[in-house]
Design a protein around this motif. Structure first.
Motif, mmCIF file in Angstrom:
data_model
loop_
_atom_site.group_PDB
_atom_site.id
_atom_site.type_symbol
_atom_site.label_atom_id
_atom_site.label_comp_id
_atom_site.label_asym_id
_atom_site.label_seq_id
_atom_site.Cartn_x
_atom_site.Cartn_y
_atom_site.Cartn_z
ATOM 1 N N MET A 18 34.492 22.538 85.942
ATOM 2 C CA MET A 18 35.856 22.061 85.924
ATOM 3 C C MET A 18 36.694 22.936 86.848
ATOM 4 O O MET A 18 36.589 24.143 86.836
ATOM 5 C CB MET A 18 36.416 22.136 84.498
ATOM 6 N N LYS A 19 37.532 22.273 87.645
ATOM 7 C CA LYS A 19 38.481 22.993 88.492
ATOM 8 C C LYS A 19 39.890 22.632 88.017
ATOM 9 O O LYS A 19 40.192 21.460 87.807
ATOM 10 C CB LYS A 19 38.289 22.623 89.952
ATOM 11 N N VAL A 20 40.739 23.642 87.860
ATOM 12 C CA VAL A 20 42.097 23.449 87.366
ATOM 13 C C VAL A 20 43.079 23.701 88.499
ATOM 14 O O VAL A 20 42.952 24.682 89.231
ATOM 15 C CB VAL A 20 42.402 24.406 86.193
ATOM 16 N N ILE A 21 44.046 22.807 88.630
ATOM 17 C CA ILE A 21 45.077 22.936 89.661
ATOM 18 C C ILE A 21 46.442 22.759 88.980
ATOM 19 O O ILE A 21 46.613 21.852 88.173
ATOM 20 C CB ILE A 21 44.899 21.854 90.757
ATOM 21 N N ILE A 22 47.388 23.622 89.317
ATOM 22 C CA ILE A 22 48.762 23.489 88.813
ATOM 23 C C ILE A 22 49.673 23.164 89.982
ATOM 24 O O ILE A 22 49.635 23.823 91.014
ATOM 25 C CB ILE A 22 49.258 24.795 88.164
ATOM 26 N N ASP A 23 50.503 22.154 89.801
ATOM 27 C CA ASP A 23 51.562 21.858 90.768
ATOM 28 C C ASP A 23 52.818 22.569 90.274
ATOM 29 O O ASP A 23 53.531 22.051 89.408
ATOM 30 C CB ASP A 23 51.783 20.349 90.873
ATOM 31 N N GLN A 24 53.064 23.770 90.786
ATOM 32 C CA GLN A 24 54.196 24.571 90.300
ATOM 33 C C GLN A 24 55.545 23.928 90.623
ATOM 34 O O GLN A 24 56.533 24.223 89.957
ATOM 35 C CB GLN A 24 54.114 25.985 90.868
ATOM 36 N N ASP A 25 55.592 23.029 91.607
ATOM 37 C CA ASP A 25 56.851 22.343 91.904
ATOM 38 C C ASP A 25 57.214 21.350 90.797
ATOM 39 O O ASP A 25 58.381 21.034 90.599
ATOM 40 C CB ASP A 25 56.763 21.613 93.244
ATOM 41 N N LYS A 26 56.203 20.847 90.077
ATOM 42 C CA LYS A 26 56.444 19.911 88.976
ATOM 43 C C LYS A 26 56.688 20.620 87.645
ATOM 44 O O LYS A 26 57.283 20.053 86.747
ATOM 45 C CB LYS A 26 55.249 18.966 88.802
ATOM 46 N N CYS A 27 56.198 21.837 87.510
ATOM 47 C CA CYS A 27 56.252 22.561 86.241
ATOM 48 C C CYS A 27 57.698 22.693 85.754
ATOM 49 O O CYS A 27 58.593 23.023 86.531
ATOM 50 C CB CYS A 27 55.626 23.952 86.406
ATOM 51 N N VAL A 28 57.898 22.434 84.444
ATOM 52 C CA VAL A 28 59.234 22.545 83.848
ATOM 53 C C VAL A 28 59.327 23.745 82.897
ATOM 54 O O VAL A 28 60.272 23.844 82.111
ATOM 55 C CB VAL A 28 59.626 21.248 83.118
ATOM 56 N N ALA A 29 58.330 24.624 82.959
ATOM 57 C CA ALA A 29 58.336 25.883 82.203
ATOM 58 C C ALA A 29 58.385 25.682 80.691
ATOM 59 O O ALA A 29 58.999 26.468 79.983
ATOM 60 C CB ALA A 29 59.481 26.777 82.675
ATOM 61 N N SER A 30 57.730 24.651 80.203
ATOM 62 C CA SER A 30 57.735 24.413 78.753
ATOM 63 C C SER A 30 56.825 25.384 78.004
ATOM 64 O O SER A 30 57.011 25.609 76.811
ATOM 65 C CB SER A 30 57.309 22.980 78.454
ATOM 66 N N GLY A 31 55.797 25.893 78.682
ATOM 67 C CA GLY A 31 54.884 26.842 78.051
ATOM 68 C C GLY A 31 53.802 26.208 77.203
ATOM 69 O O GLY A 31 53.026 26.917 76.568
ATOM 70 N N GLN A 32 53.742 24.892 77.172
ATOM 71 C CA GLN A 32 52.724 24.219 76.351
ATOM 72 C C GLN A 32 51.305 24.565 76.805
ATOM 73 O O GLN A 32 50.397 24.675 75.987
ATOM 74 C CB GLN A 32 52.929 22.700 76.380
ATOM 75 N N CYS A 33 51.126 24.762 78.092
ATOM 76 C CA CYS A 33 49.796 25.098 78.604
ATOM 77 C C CYS A 33 49.354 26.476 78.112
ATOM 78 O O CYS A 33 48.182 26.678 77.776
ATOM 79 C CB CYS A 33 49.766 25.039 80.121
ATOM 80 N N VAL A 34 50.279 27.402 78.030
ATOM 81 C CA VAL A 34 49.956 28.752 77.561
ATOM 82 C C VAL A 34 49.590 28.717 76.080
ATOM 83 O O VAL A 34 48.648 29.382 75.646
ATOM 84 C CB VAL A 34 51.134 29.713 77.812
ATOM 85 N N VAL A 35 50.301 27.916 75.315
ATOM 86 C CA VAL A 35 49.989 27.781 73.888
ATOM 87 C C VAL A 35 48.594 27.178 73.713
ATOM 88 O O VAL A 35 47.821 27.608 72.866
ATOM 89 C CB VAL A 35 51.056 26.911 73.179
ATOM 90 N N ALA A 36 48.260 26.197 74.539
ATOM 91 C CA ALA A 36 46.975 25.504 74.402
ATOM 92 C C ALA A 36 45.793 26.311 74.933
ATOM 93 O O ALA A 36 44.697 26.243 74.373
ATOM 94 C CB ALA A 36 47.044 24.161 75.123
ATOM 95 N N ALA A 37 45.990 27.066 76.012
ATOM 96 C CA ALA A 37 44.875 27.767 76.657
ATOM 97 C C ALA A 37 45.387 29.056 77.292
ATOM 98 O O ALA A 37 45.498 29.175 78.515
ATOM 99 C CB ALA A 37 44.211 26.867 77.686
ATOM 100 N N ALA A 38 45.628 30.049 76.474
ATOM 101 C CA ALA A 38 46.228 31.311 76.946
ATOM 102 C C ALA A 38 45.305 32.110 77.867
ATOM 103 O O ALA A 38 45.775 32.957 78.615
ATOM 104 C CB ALA A 38 46.635 32.166 75.754
ATOM 105 N N ASP A 39 44.008 31.846 77.837
ATOM 106 C CA ASP A 39 43.094 32.555 78.735
ATOM 107 C C ASP A 39 43.096 31.958 80.139
ATOM 108 O O ASP A 39 42.575 32.566 81.069
ATOM 109 C CB ASP A 39 41.667 32.519 78.190
ATOM 110 N N VAL A 40 43.672 30.773 80.284
ATOM 111 C CA VAL A 40 43.653 30.083 81.578
ATOM 112 C C VAL A 40 45.046 30.016 82.200
ATOM 113 O O VAL A 40 45.181 30.048 83.417
ATOM 114 C CB VAL A 40 43.072 28.659 81.416
ATOM 115 N N PHE A 41 46.084 29.970 81.364
ATOM 116 C CA PHE A 41 47.448 29.815 81.864
ATOM 117 C C PHE A 41 48.334 30.960 81.391
ATOM 118 O O PHE A 41 48.159 31.493 80.306
ATOM 119 C CB PHE A 41 48.056 28.493 81.372
ATOM 120 N N ASP A 42 49.325 31.279 82.209
ATOM 121 C CA ASP A 42 50.375 32.224 81.834
ATOM 122 C C ASP A 42 51.661 31.699 82.453
ATOM 123 O O ASP A 42 51.653 30.666 83.130
ATOM 124 C CB ASP A 42 50.051 33.625 82.355
#
Length: 64
Positions: free
Chosen positions: A1-25
Motif C-alpha cells: 500500500m502506498k499512502v499519499i496526502i494532498d496537503q492543499d485539501k487537508c482541513v486539519a481535522s486530525g481524524q487521520c491521526v486518531v485513526a492511524a497515529a503511526d502513519v499520520f501526524d
C-alpha cells in the motif's frame, strides 16, 4: 500500500491521526496532516484505510 496526502485539501481535522497515529501526524503550526510512513506495513492497513475513509476533505489517497 502506498499512502499519499494532498496537503492543499487537508482541513486539519486530525481524524487521520486518531485513526492511524503511526502513519499520520499534524504540523504544530497549522494542524495540516503530515505523512510519517508512505508505505505502512500490512498490519496497519486497516487503520490507514479507516483514516482515508473518515477524512472530511478526502485528502488521503491509497494505492493498493
Amino acid at each position: 500500500m502506498k499512502v499519499i496526502i494532498d496537503q492543499d485539501k487537508c482541513v486539519a481535522s486530525g481524524q487521520c491521526v486518531v485513526a492511524a497515529a503511526d502513519v499520520f501526524d499534524q504540523r504544530d503550526e497549522d494542524g495540516i496532516a503530515v505523512l510519517l510512513n508512505s508505505d505502512p506495513p500490512a498490519e496497519q492497513a486497516a487503520d490507514v484505510r479507516h483514516a482515508a475513509a473518515v477524512c472530511p476533505a478526502l485528502a488521503i489517497h491509497l494505492e493498493e
